[in-house]
Motif scaffolding. Sequence first.
Motif, PDB file in Angstrom:
ATOM      1  N   THR A 296       0.802  -1.227   0.000  1.00 38.43           N
ATOM      2  CA  THR A 296       0.000   0.000   0.000  1.00 38.43           C
ATOM      3  C   THR A 296       0.832   1.274   0.000  1.00 38.43           C
ATOM      4  OG1 THR A 296      -0.139  -0.011   2.421  1.00 38.43           O
ATOM      5  CG2 THR A 296      -1.914  -1.116   1.215  1.00 38.43           C
ATOM      6  N   GLY A 297       2.149   1.132   0.231  1.00 34.30           N
ATOM      7  CA  GLY A 297       3.006   2.309   0.272  1.00 34.30           C
ATOM      8  C   GLY A 297       2.825   3.141   1.534  1.00 34.30           C
TER       9      GLY A 297
ATOM     10  N   THR B 277       3.339   3.911   5.736  1.00 33.76           N
ATOM     11  CA  THR B 277       4.365   3.767   6.772  1.00 33.76           C
ATOM     12  C   THR B 277       3.681   3.386   8.082  1.00 33.76           C
ATOM     13  OG1 THR B 277       4.218   6.064   7.496  1.00 33.76           O
ATOM     14  CG2 THR B 277       5.772   5.589   5.701  1.00 33.76           C
ATOM     15  N   SER B 278       4.472   2.866   9.011  1.00 32.88           N
ATOM     16  CA  SER B 278       3.921   2.542  10.331  1.00 32.88           C
ATOM     17  C   SER B 278       3.375   3.793  11.001  1.00 32.88           C
ATOM     18  CB  SER B 278       4.977   1.884  11.216  1.00 32.88           C
ATOM     19  OG  SER B 278       5.147   0.542  10.844  1.00 32.88           O
ATOM     20  N   TYR B 279       4.031   4.932  10.766  1.00 30.65           N
ATOM     21  CA  TYR B 279       3.546   6.193  11.333  1.00 30.65           C
ATOM     22  C   TYR B 279       2.137   6.508  10.824  1.00 30.65           C
ATOM     23  CZ  TYR B 279       3.124  11.162  12.360  1.00 30.65           C
ATOM     24  OH  TYR B 279       2.658  12.382  12.799  1.00 30.65           O
ATOM     25  N   GLN B 280       1.922   6.349   9.523  1.00 33.20           N
ATOM     26  CA  GLN B 280       0.599   6.602   8.949  1.00 33.20           C
ATOM     27  C   GLN B 280      -0.443   5.643   9.530  1.00 33.20           C
ATOM     28  OE1 GLN B 280       2.004   6.191   4.845  1.00 33.20           O
ATOM     29  NE2 GLN B 280       0.953   8.122   4.398  1.00 33.20           N
ATOM     30  N   ILE B 281      -0.072   4.387   9.645  1.00 30.84           N
ATOM     31  CA  ILE B 281      -0.991   3.392  10.189  1.00 30.84           C
ATOM     32  C   ILE B 281      -1.355   3.758  11.624  1.00 30.84           C
ATOM     33  CG2 ILE B 281      -1.292   0.954  10.755  1.00 30.84           C
ATOM     34  CD1 ILE B 281      -1.051   1.626   7.694  1.00 30.84           C
ATOM     35  N   SER B 282      -0.346   4.153  12.388  1.00 34.04           N
ATOM     36  CA  SER B 282      -0.574   4.544  13.772  1.00 34.04           C
ATOM     37  C   SER B 282      -1.555   5.710  13.854  1.00 34.04           C
ATOM     38  CB  SER B 282       0.759   4.925  14.429  1.00 34.04           C
ATOM     39  OG  SER B 282       0.561   5.365  15.740  1.00 34.04           O
ATOM     40  N   LYS B 283      -1.341   6.734  13.050  1.00 27.21           N
ATOM     41  CA  LYS B 283      -2.228   7.904  13.052  1.00 27.21           C
ATOM     42  C   LYS B 283      -3.640   7.535  12.601  1.00 27.21           C
ATOM     43  CE  LYS B 283      -1.047  11.942  12.647  1.00 27.21           C
ATOM     44  NZ  LYS B 283      -1.148  13.054  13.561  1.00 27.21           N
ATOM     45  N   ASP B 284      -3.746   6.696  11.571  1.00 26.15           N
ATOM     46  CA  ASP B 284      -5.053   6.359  10.996  1.00 26.15           C
ATOM     47  C   ASP B 284      -5.863   5.392  11.868  1.00 26.15           C
ATOM     48  OD1 ASP B 284      -4.397   7.970   8.851  1.00 26.15           O
ATOM     49  OD2 ASP B 284      -3.950   6.308   7.491  1.00 26.15           O
ATOM     50  N   THR B 285      -5.170   4.502  12.583  1.00 29.43           N
ATOM     51  CA  THR B 285      -5.884   3.462  13.328  1.00 29.43           C
ATOM     52  C   THR B 285      -5.940   3.709  14.830  1.00 29.43           C
ATOM     53  OG1 THR B 285      -3.917   2.104  13.661  1.00 29.43           O
ATOM     54  CG2 THR B 285      -5.214   1.694  11.658  1.00 29.43           C
ATOM     55  N   GLY B 286      -5.060   4.574  15.321  1.00 31.98           N
ATOM     56  CA  GLY B 286      -5.004   4.798  16.764  1.00 31.98           C
ATOM     57  C   GLY B 286      -4.161   3.760  17.487  1.00 31.98           C
ATOM     58  N   ILE B 287      -3.531   2.855  16.749  1.00 31.01           N
ATOM     59  CA  ILE B 287      -2.617   1.881  17.360  1.00 31.01           C
ATOM     60  C   ILE B 287      -1.267   2.575  17.505  1.00 31.01           C
ATOM     61  CG2 ILE B 287      -1.453  -0.343  17.097  1.00 31.01           C
ATOM     62  CD1 ILE B 287      -3.847  -1.237  15.355  1.00 31.01           C
TER      63      ILE B 287
ATOM     64  N   ASP C  22      -9.416  -4.516   8.986  1.00 29.87           N
ATOM     65  CA  ASP C  22     -10.410  -3.592   8.435  1.00 29.87           C
ATOM     66  C   ASP C  22      -9.728  -2.456   7.677  1.00 29.87           C
ATOM     67  OD1 ASP C  22     -12.431  -5.127   9.540  1.00 29.87           O
ATOM     68  OD2 ASP C  22     -12.810  -3.776  11.223  1.00 29.87           O
ATOM     69  N   TYR C  23      -8.666  -1.931   8.244  1.00 27.47           N
ATOM     70  CA  TYR C  23      -7.938  -0.817   7.629  1.00 27.47           C
ATOM     71  C   TYR C  23      -7.397  -1.203   6.255  1.00 27.47           C
ATOM     72  CZ  TYR C  23      -4.555   2.925   7.009  1.00 27.47           C
ATOM     73  OH  TYR C  23      -3.837   3.978   6.507  1.00 27.47           O
ATOM     74  N   PHE C  24      -6.796  -2.390   6.177  1.00 31.63           N
ATOM     75  CA  PHE C  24      -6.200  -2.839   4.924  1.00 31.63           C
ATOM     76  C   PHE C  24      -7.196  -3.534   3.993  1.00 31.63           C
ATOM     77  CE2 PHE C  24      -2.195  -2.668   7.443  1.00 31.63           C
ATOM     78  CZ  PHE C  24      -1.491  -1.809   6.607  1.00 31.63           C
ATOM     79  N   GLY C  25      -8.413  -3.786   4.488  1.00 33.95           N
ATOM     80  CA  GLY C  25      -9.407  -4.441   3.660  1.00 33.95           C
ATOM     81  C   GLY C  25      -9.117  -5.914   3.436  1.00 33.95           C
ATOM     82  N   VAL C  26      -8.543  -6.570   4.443  1.00 36.01           N
ATOM     83  CA  VAL C  26      -8.257  -7.991   4.348  1.00 36.01           C
ATOM     84  C   VAL C  26      -8.952  -8.724   5.492  1.00 36.01           C
ATOM     85  CG1 VAL C  26      -6.016  -7.618   3.239  1.00 36.01           C
ATOM     86  CG2 VAL C  26      -6.121  -7.849   5.719  1.00 36.01           C
TER      87      VAL C  26
END
Length: 60
Positions: free
Chosen positions: A12-13, A15-25, A50-54
């Motif tokens: 998906t291109g 980063t872990s930082y983006q995932i953290s911000k988007d998911t709250g993890i 859910d975030y990745f659609g898998v």
Amino acid sequence: MYEKYEELLKKTGKTSYQISKDTGIGQNTLSNWKTGRSKPKIEKIKILADYFGVKVEELI
């Protein structure tokens, strides 16, 4: 599980930082999974799936 997570990051291109911000993890949580200091709880796996659609099964 972390290897599958990293594959999805590359795909998906994101980063872990983006995932953290988007998911709250928290980034510390993601880092602990990477180093093996902790294992993800099913609730967090569900959020990522859910975030990745898998399906959850694809991550575990």
